[in-house]
Scaffold this active site. Structure first.
Site, PDB file in Angstrom:
ATOM      1  N   LYS A 177      56.173  46.686  45.325  1.00 34.73           N
ATOM      2  CA  LYS A 177      55.215  46.753  46.435  1.00 34.73           C
ATOM      3  C   LYS A 177      54.438  45.440  46.473  1.00 34.73           C
ATOM      4  O   LYS A 177      53.548  45.206  45.673  1.00 34.73           O
ATOM      5  CB  LYS A 177      54.232  47.920  46.272  1.00 34.73           C
ATOM      6  CG  LYS A 177      53.662  48.284  47.633  1.00 34.73           C
ATOM      7  CD  LYS A 177      52.179  48.469  47.761  1.00 34.73           C
ATOM      8  CE  LYS A 177      51.159  47.495  47.441  1.00 34.73           C
ATOM      9  NZ  LYS A 177      50.823  46.538  48.521  1.00 34.73           N
ATOM     10  N   GLY A 230      46.950  41.646  39.511  1.00 35.16           N
ATOM     11  CA  GLY A 230      45.915  41.754  40.534  1.00 35.16           C
ATOM     12  C   GLY A 230      44.544  41.778  39.879  1.00 35.16           C
ATOM     13  O   GLY A 230      44.353  41.229  38.788  1.00 35.16           O
ATOM     14  N   SER A 231      43.616  42.440  40.539  1.00 39.07           N
ATOM     15  CA  SER A 231      42.230  42.388  40.066  1.00 39.07           C
ATOM     16  C   SER A 231      41.922  43.511  39.072  1.00 39.07           C
ATOM     17  O   SER A 231      42.589  44.553  39.058  1.00 39.07           O
ATOM     18  CB  SER A 231      41.295  42.504  41.269  1.00 39.07           C
ATOM     19  OG  SER A 231      41.453  43.768  41.861  1.00 39.07           O
ATOM     20  N   THR A 234      41.215  47.113  40.597  1.00 43.73           N
ATOM     21  CA  THR A 234      42.441  47.840  40.955  1.00 43.73           C
ATOM     22  C   THR A 234      43.151  48.327  39.693  1.00 43.73           C
ATOM     23  O   THR A 234      43.676  49.448  39.654  1.00 43.73           O
ATOM     24  CB  THR A 234      43.384  46.951  41.791  1.00 43.73           C
ATOM     25  OG1 THR A 234      42.656  46.451  42.907  1.00 43.73           O
ATOM     26  CG2 THR A 234      44.586  47.712  42.282  1.00 43.73           C
ATOM     27  N   ALA A 235      43.147  47.483  38.668  1.00 49.18           N
ATOM     28  CA  ALA A 235      43.807  47.874  37.408  1.00 49.18           C
ATOM     29  C   ALA A 235      43.188  49.162  36.859  1.00 49.18           C
ATOM     30  O   ALA A 235      43.901  50.019  36.324  1.00 49.18           O
ATOM     31  CB  ALA A 235      43.691  46.750  36.385  1.00 49.18           C
ATOM     32  N   GLU A 252      48.298  42.077  34.407  1.00 48.39           N
ATOM     33  CA  GLU A 252      47.953  40.648  34.411  1.00 48.39           C
ATOM     34  C   GLU A 252      46.823  40.500  35.423  1.00 48.39           C
ATOM     35  O   GLU A 252      47.036  40.637  36.631  1.00 48.39           O
ATOM     36  CB  GLU A 252      49.178  39.815  34.792  1.00 48.39           C
ATOM     37  CG  GLU A 252      50.287  39.980  33.772  1.00 48.39           C
ATOM     38  CD  GLU A 252      51.488  39.075  33.976  1.00 48.39           C
ATOM     39  OE1 GLU A 252      51.671  38.567  35.096  1.00 48.39           O
ATOM     40  OE2 GLU A 252      52.240  38.883  33.017  1.00 48.39           O
ATOM     41  N   CYS A 285      44.669  32.601  39.451  1.00 46.30           N
ATOM     42  CA  CYS A 285      44.024  33.397  38.393  1.00 46.30           C
ATOM     43  C   CYS A 285      43.678  32.549  37.188  1.00 46.30           C
ATOM     44  O   CYS A 285      42.662  32.763  36.531  1.00 46.30           O
ATOM     45  CB  CYS A 285      44.945  34.531  37.967  1.00 46.30           C
ATOM     46  SG  CYS A 285      46.557  33.957  37.396  1.00 46.30           S
ATOM     47  N   GLU A 383      34.626  36.240  38.620  1.00 45.69           N
ATOM     48  CA  GLU A 383      35.714  35.484  39.247  1.00 45.69           C
ATOM     49  C   GLU A 383      35.448  35.318  40.746  1.00 45.69           C
ATOM     50  O   GLU A 383      35.232  36.298  41.454  1.00 45.69           O
ATOM     51  CB  GLU A 383      37.031  36.237  39.041  1.00 45.69           C
ATOM     52  CG  GLU A 383      38.228  35.491  39.592  1.00 45.69           C
ATOM     53  CD  GLU A 383      39.527  36.287  39.459  1.00 45.69           C
ATOM     54  OE1 GLU A 383      39.523  37.495  39.788  1.00 45.69           O
ATOM     55  OE2 GLU A 383      40.538  35.703  39.043  1.00 45.69           O
TER      56      GLU A 383
END
Ligand code: NAD
Length: 484
Positions: A177, A230-231, A234-235, A252, A285, A383
């Protein structure tokens, strides 16, 4: 189907070897000029189920192919990427606004290399044997099942194939996705995989919004692995879904990496490496956004950096003379600007940039350098993911390390020094998945990649990828029978 950069790109899902539409669709907007590139299929629970069905159905056959057959298929995909290198580069630039020249000369060759690397690694993966008195332990790397791969927009095809290639090499079948902001090259990858002869269902691409189809995919109990880039917020959501089914995850995530410049550094190199942190308009990142500079060379570095960064050309990423392109969306520009505004309100001083480049419309943010932020300020700890660097000075090596390690992240760190002993000492004390000394961004794919603290969970690359995408099994054989 849409015609983008001279090539036809399907805007539908790719499930079980077929193009599958959705009645609901969303606009894919180019960050270059906010043109609508096409209406992308907006998947949900039914498409997620269908894709996992297809991947599950294809698993047994793909998992039972020999490593050599799988490696050959991966090399054919790499061939297909190399043939389309210019097309993929052009479409990706339209889609995510990163520089065309970077896509042509760096990113897309690396995309092909991801497949070749894991194909070759698969063929030399060691199935170890441990001989013990009376029995033999055989270690094998078995395919795990259906792998769901979820990726961000800042380097779409590079990050997607960094997961797709090892998952396929491991014998897993895949549901990919891509990010909703950059869905196009994943769709082209599906075409390449079909031409390379991958059986239907081995690689599926599902388009849509993270909170919708992404959530449906990571909630499916049939999924054996979830790899996510991703961020951190979301993780956390994905981790909660994975926990319900006890599915192994690889994360990651983001960073707030330091770039340390010591008084014994080659100043030209230090300035070059600092300027590199504006690459991809700061949407990297790994970027070393916190410049930590020895007080003895602070003035010199600042002066040279402001001069160099101030001369970077901002503009259309398709123009070979452009150094800095747009941010991904207007909302992202506002987010980046919010960080800068709050930093200034909190006492920071702007040495360079400090706002959107209004000459170029609403999506371009000027390369920005801030100094004088108070210790613990948001701009030094969170970040930003835009072209915003901060400057801080230190008096001693101990202070440098303490400042470098002073965030919740631990993705990467860069050290610029002419003293090898100092380099080894400082590197050993830094909390980071990757430490670069007198270089940045280079990496051998055999080495582990990942983040410490809230920058990630697990490592990928070389054997680490196979550790994750395989079920590692120990079988104990006792040829003559064995009783303890
Ligand atoms: P994001 O977390 O918003 O989205 C990443 C992906 O997750 C997208 O495909 C999105 O659709 C999907 N998603 C969102 N919500 C979901 C949910 N509830 N369930 C399942 N999937 C969901 O991140 P982003 O803004 O696209 O990317 C920027 C972030 O990625 C930054 O933090 C950056 O540092 C990080 N990043 C990390 C690396 C790395 O290798 N460590 C590389 C690139 C980017």
């Amino acid at each position: 189907m849409a015609r983008i950069a001279g090539v036809d790109v399907s805007l539908d899902h790719y499930i079980g070897g077929e193009r599958v539409p959705s009645s609901d669709r969303f606009d894919d907007v180019s960050p270059i000029d906010e043109r609508v590139l096409g209406e992308i299929a907006r998947g949900g629970m039914p498409e997620a189920r269908q894709a996992v069905d297809a991947a599950e159905g294809a698993f047994e056959k793909w998992a039972s192919t020999s490593p050599e057959e799988r490696a050959a298929a991966l090399h054919r995909i790499a061939d297909g990427i190399e043939v389309r290198l210019e097309t993929l580069a052009a479409v990706e630039t339209e889609d995510n606004g990163a520089l065309l020249r970077s896509h042509l000369h760096g990113v897309m060759p690396r995309v092909a290399h991801n497949f070749r690397f894991f194909a070759d690694w698969l063929c030399q993966l060691r199935h170890e044997d441990f001989e013990t008195r009376g029995h033999r332990n055989h270690v094998s790397w078995d395919p795990a099942g259906v792998a769901v791969l979820i990726t961000p927009w800042n380097a779409p095809l590079m990050l997607e194939t960094w997961k797709v290639a090892p998952a396929l090499a491991a014998g897993d079948t895949v549901v990919l996705k891509p990010a909703e902001w950059s869905p196009l090259t994943a769709s082209l990858l599906a075409d390449v995989s079909a031409e390379a002869g991958l059986a239907p269902g081995v690689l599926n691409v599902v388009q849509g919004i993270g909170e919708e189809v992404g959530d449906a995919l990571v909630s499916d109990p049939r999924v054996a692995r979830i790899s996510f880039t991703g961020s951190a917020p979301t993780a956390r959501l994905i981790a909660a879904r994975a926990a319900a089914n006890l599915v192994p995850t690889s994360f990651e995530l983001g960073g707030k990496s330091p770039l340390l410049v010591f008084r014994d550094a080659d100043m030209q190199l230090a300035v070059d490496l600092a300027v590199e942190q504006y690459d991809n308009a700061g949407q990297v990142c790994l970027a070393g956004t916190r410049l930590l500079v020895d007080a003895a060379v602070l003035d010199e570095l600042t002066e040279r950096l402001v001069a160099r960064a101030g001369s970077l050309r901002q503009g259309d990423p398709r123009d070979p003379s452009t150094d800095i392109g747009p941010q991904i969306t207007r909302a992202h520009v506002e987010r980046v600007d919010g960080f800068v505004r709050r930093a200034v309100d909190d006492g920071a001083e702007v040495l360079l940039g400090g706002g959107p480049n209004t000459d170029l419309g609403g999506l371009y943010y000027r390369p920005t350098l801030l100094t004088g932020a108070r210790q613990g300020a948001e701009i030094l700890t969170e970040e930003v993911f835009g072209p915003v660097l901060t400057l801080q000075s230190f008096e001693s090596e101990e202070e440098a390390v303490s400042l470098a390690n002073g965030t919740k992240y631990g993705l990467a760190a860069t050290v610029v020094t002419g003293d090898e002993e100092r380099a080894a000492r400082v590197a050993s004390h830094l909390v980071a998945g990757t430490v670069w000394v007198n270089c940045f961004f280079v990496r051998d794919l055999r080495a582990p990649f990942g983040g410490s603290r809230q920058s990630g969970i697990g490592r990928e690359g070389g054997n680490w990828s196979f550790d994750f995408y395989c079920d590692v099994k120990s079988s104990v054989f006792a040829p003559g029978g064995y009783r303890s």
